[in-house]
Motif scaffolding. Structure first.
Motif, short mmCIF file in Angstrom:
data_model
loop_
_atom_site.label_atom_id
_atom_site.label_comp_id
_atom_site.label_asym_id
_atom_site.label_seq_id
_atom_site.Cartn_x
_atom_site.Cartn_y
_atom_site.Cartn_z
N UNK A 43 -21.47 -11.63 44.70
CA UNK A 43 -21.96 -12.38 43.54
C UNK A 43 -22.98 -11.56 42.76
N UNK A 44 -23.81 -10.82 43.47
CA UNK A 44 -24.80 -9.96 42.82
C UNK A 44 -24.12 -8.84 42.03
N UNK A 45 -23.09 -8.23 42.63
CA UNK A 45 -22.36 -7.17 41.92
C UNK A 45 -21.66 -7.73 40.69
N UNK A 46 -21.15 -8.94 40.81
CA UNK A 46 -20.48 -9.58 39.67
C UNK A 46 -21.45 -9.79 38.51
N UNK A 47 -22.69 -10.16 38.84
CA UNK A 47 -23.72 -10.34 37.81
C UNK A 47 -24.04 -9.01 37.12
N UNK A 48 -24.00 -7.93 37.90
CA UNK A 48 -24.26 -6.60 37.32
C UNK A 48 -23.17 -6.18 36.33
N UNK A 49 -21.97 -6.74 36.51
CA UNK A 49 -20.85 -6.39 35.63
C UNK A 49 -20.96 -7.04 34.26
N UNK A 50 -21.85 -8.04 34.12
CA UNK A 50 -22.00 -8.73 32.84
C UNK A 50 -22.45 -7.75 31.76
N UNK A 51 -21.80 -7.83 30.61
CA UNK A 51 -22.17 -7.00 29.44
C UNK A 51 -22.08 -5.50 29.72
N UNK A 52 -21.27 -5.13 30.70
CA UNK A 52 -21.08 -3.71 31.02
C UNK A 52 -19.72 -3.24 30.52
N UNK A 53 -19.65 -1.99 30.14
CA UNK A 53 -18.39 -1.39 29.73
C UNK A 53 -17.71 -0.74 30.93
N UNK A 54 -16.38 -0.68 30.89
CA UNK A 54 -15.57 0.08 31.88
C UNK A 54 -15.68 -0.45 33.30
N UNK A 55 -15.99 -1.74 33.44
CA UNK A 55 -16.15 -2.29 34.80
C UNK A 55 -15.08 -3.34 35.14
N UNK A 56 -14.03 -3.45 34.34
CA UNK A 56 -13.03 -4.49 34.57
C UNK A 56 -12.40 -4.39 35.96
N UNK A 57 -12.10 -3.16 36.41
CA UNK A 57 -11.49 -3.00 37.74
C UNK A 57 -12.46 -3.42 38.84
N UNK A 111 -8.71 -19.87 18.20
CA UNK A 111 -8.30 -18.82 17.27
C UNK A 111 -6.83 -18.50 17.52
N UNK A 112 -5.96 -19.11 16.70
CA UNK A 112 -4.51 -18.96 16.92
C UNK A 112 -4.01 -17.56 16.57
N UNK A 113 -4.80 -16.81 15.84
CA UNK A 113 -4.40 -15.44 15.48
C UNK A 113 -4.96 -14.40 16.44
N UNK A 114 -5.61 -14.88 17.47
CA UNK A 114 -6.22 -13.96 18.43
C UNK A 114 -5.15 -13.19 19.21
N UNK A 115 -5.33 -11.88 19.39
CA UNK A 115 -4.33 -11.12 20.15
C UNK A 115 -4.32 -11.53 21.62
N UNK A 116 -3.22 -11.25 22.33
CA UNK A 116 -3.16 -11.59 23.76
C UNK A 116 -4.24 -10.84 24.54
N UNK A 117 -4.57 -11.37 25.70
CA UNK A 117 -5.49 -10.67 26.60
C UNK A 117 -4.85 -9.37 27.08
N UNK A 118 -5.69 -8.40 27.41
CA UNK A 118 -5.18 -7.18 28.03
C UNK A 118 -4.77 -7.50 29.47
N UNK A 119 -4.07 -6.56 30.09
CA UNK A 119 -3.66 -6.74 31.48
C UNK A 119 -4.87 -6.90 32.39
N UNK A 120 -5.91 -6.08 32.17
CA UNK A 120 -7.11 -6.15 33.01
C UNK A 120 -7.84 -7.48 32.83
N UNK A 121 -7.97 -7.93 31.58
CA UNK A 121 -8.63 -9.22 31.31
C UNK A 121 -7.87 -10.36 31.97
#
Length: 234
Positions: free
Chosen positions: A101-115, A169-179
């Motif tokens: 849970x702590x590591x997950x909180x660290x991922x907030x607002x971070x780039x390149x951490x999806x994996x 937002x009906x014009x929103x693009x699909x989520x990426x695979x990672x998302x």
């Protein structure tokens, strides 16, 4: 002996490329339950938790070069916990859920951490599936519903128009695979943690579940990168 040798190498400081190669080999070996029996110890779990940056409460995720090591260590822990009842018991003793849970909180607002986020969530899902005490710990002590709901909200990039109403937002693009994968893992973990939550007692819980319901509605209106992934998400 091979697994033990790999863990001995990982315990010492080695180059990132060597750590990743060792962890990849360990991940493959850890699919075999028989191989895991002699190496599923508190010491070995702690080695992997350290590599996954689960032992540092305060340190932020800054060194991008370490991210592949963190991901591979989390993958190894997923395999080991899934395949070993001893590891499942040790994870409670080592307070693994709180560290995740702590590591997950660290991922907030971070780039390149999806994996990192995705395998953190997968490990929380496995722990909450396989160990009822950890499921209770997540719900009661670790604010697991809130942490997991925020992870889902982040993966879906929810924007709010009112307190419990997400923007459509009906014009929103699909989520990426990672998302999409992150959202799916968050949903699976949330299901386990809220499984026994039919009776809501406090005002805070009521708010939390209304907030989650709004995100789940938004999720049903969201598409993934493929039809199959959209179906899995829904």
């Amino acid at each position: 002996k091979l697994c033990e040798g790999i863990l001995n190498i990982l315990e010492k400081y080695t180059k990132t490329s060597c750590q990743v190669a060792c962890l990849e080999a360990l991940r493959i070996l850890s699919r075999d339950k028989k191989v895991l029996v002699p190496v599923t110890t508190k010491r070995n779990m702690q080695i992997l938790m350290k590599l996954a940056k689960l032992d540092t409460v305060e340190d932020p995720l800054e060194r991008v070069s370490e991210f592949p090591v963190i991901v591979e260590a989390l993958k190894c822990l997923c395999n080991i916990i899934f395949n070993s009842s001893v590891a499942q018991k040790l994870s409670l003793e080592l307070n693994l859920a709180a560290m995740l849970c702590n590591l997950l909180q660290k991922c907030k607002d971070q780039q390149l951490v999806d994996d990192i986020k995705c395998f953190d969530l997968r490990l929380l899902f496995l722990l909450s599936l396989l160990h009822t005490d950890i499921r209770a710990q997540l719900r009661q002590e670790l604010q697991g519903v809130q942490v997991l709901t925020q992870a889902l909200e982040s993966s879906l990039s929810v924007r709010w128009t009112e307190e419990y109403k997400a923007a459509e937002d009906r014009d929103r693009p699909p989520l990426s695979l990672q998302e999409t994968d992150c959202a799916i893992e968050a949903l699976k973990a949330l299901f386990n943690v809220t499984l026994d939550s039919w009776n809501v007692h406090s005002k805070n819980e009521s708010h939390q579940f209304r907030y989650m319901a709004a995100i789940l509605r938004h999720c049903l209106l969201t598409t993934g990168p493929t039809e199959e992934k959209t179906e899995e998400l829904h």
